[in-house]
Design a protein around this motif. Structure first.
Motif, PDB file in Angstrom:
ATOM      1  N   GLY A 146       0.799  -1.226   0.000  1.00 39.36           N
ATOM      2  CA  GLY A 146       0.000   0.000   0.000  1.00 39.36           C
ATOM      3  C   GLY A 146       0.826   1.267   0.000  1.00 39.36           C
ATOM      4  O   GLY A 146       0.421   2.283  -0.581  1.00 39.36           O
ATOM      5  N   SER A 147       1.976   1.256   0.626  1.00 39.36           N
ATOM      6  CA  SER A 147       2.808   2.461   0.675  1.00 39.36           C
ATOM      7  C   SER A 147       3.329   2.830  -0.727  1.00 39.36           C
ATOM      8  O   SER A 147       3.467   4.014  -1.037  1.00 39.36           O
ATOM      9  N   VAL A 148       3.600   1.848  -1.551  1.00 37.07           N
ATOM     10  CA  VAL A 148       4.073   2.129  -2.909  1.00 37.07           C
ATOM     11  C   VAL A 148       2.923   2.667  -3.760  1.00 37.07           C
ATOM     12  O   VAL A 148       3.082   3.609  -4.533  1.00 37.07           O
TER      13      VAL A 148
ATOM     14  N   PRO B  38       4.994   9.318  -7.057  1.00 32.81           N
ATOM     15  CA  PRO B  38       5.426   8.870  -8.392  1.00 32.81           C
ATOM     16  C   PRO B  38       4.509   7.783  -8.984  1.00 32.81           C
ATOM     17  O   PRO B  38       4.245   7.771 -10.180  1.00 32.81           O
ATOM     18  N   PHE B  39       4.038   6.888  -8.145  1.00 34.28           N
ATOM     19  CA  PHE B  39       3.140   5.829  -8.620  1.00 34.28           C
ATOM     20  C   PHE B  39       1.811   6.419  -9.070  1.00 34.28           C
ATOM     21  O   PHE B  39       1.237   5.976 -10.075  1.00 34.28           O
ATOM     22  N   GLN B  40       1.325   7.434  -8.360  1.00 27.27           N
ATOM     23  CA  GLN B  40       0.067   8.069  -8.757  1.00 27.27           C
ATOM     24  C   GLN B  40       0.215   8.842 -10.068  1.00 27.27           C
ATOM     25  O   GLN B  40      -0.701   8.854 -10.895  1.00 27.27           O
TER      26      GLN B  40
END
Length: 82
Positions: free
Chosen positions: A21-23, A28-30
């Protein structure tokens, strides 16, 4: 048979396949997810536009560019009396 396939699939897929969940919640992931979403919409729209027939905008408007006389090598059909 289905139970055997699901057992084999569960054993073959590593447990760390999904991101934590943290990633997923990182900036950057969003940004990457937003880029992929916009890219998908653009290519979907382009594919739908290519599948539709062409639209000719000059055909929407009146005939100001029509000739006063027929210049064709084929004669006009005779006019009918109504």
């Amino acid at each position: 048979m289905l139970d055997l396939l699901s057992t084999v699939a569960a054993a073959a897929v590593p447990q760390g396949l999904l991101f934590p969940g943290s990633v997923v919640r990182s900036a950057p992931f969003q940004v990457l997810a937003a880029f992929v979403a916009i890219n998908t919409l653009v290519y979907g729209t382009l594919a739908a536009a290519k599948a539709l027939p062409k639209v000719y905008a000059p055909a929407w408007f009146g005939g100001r560019n029509r000739r006063a006389q027929n210049r064709s090598i084929f004669p006009d059909p005779p006019e009918r009396d109504s």
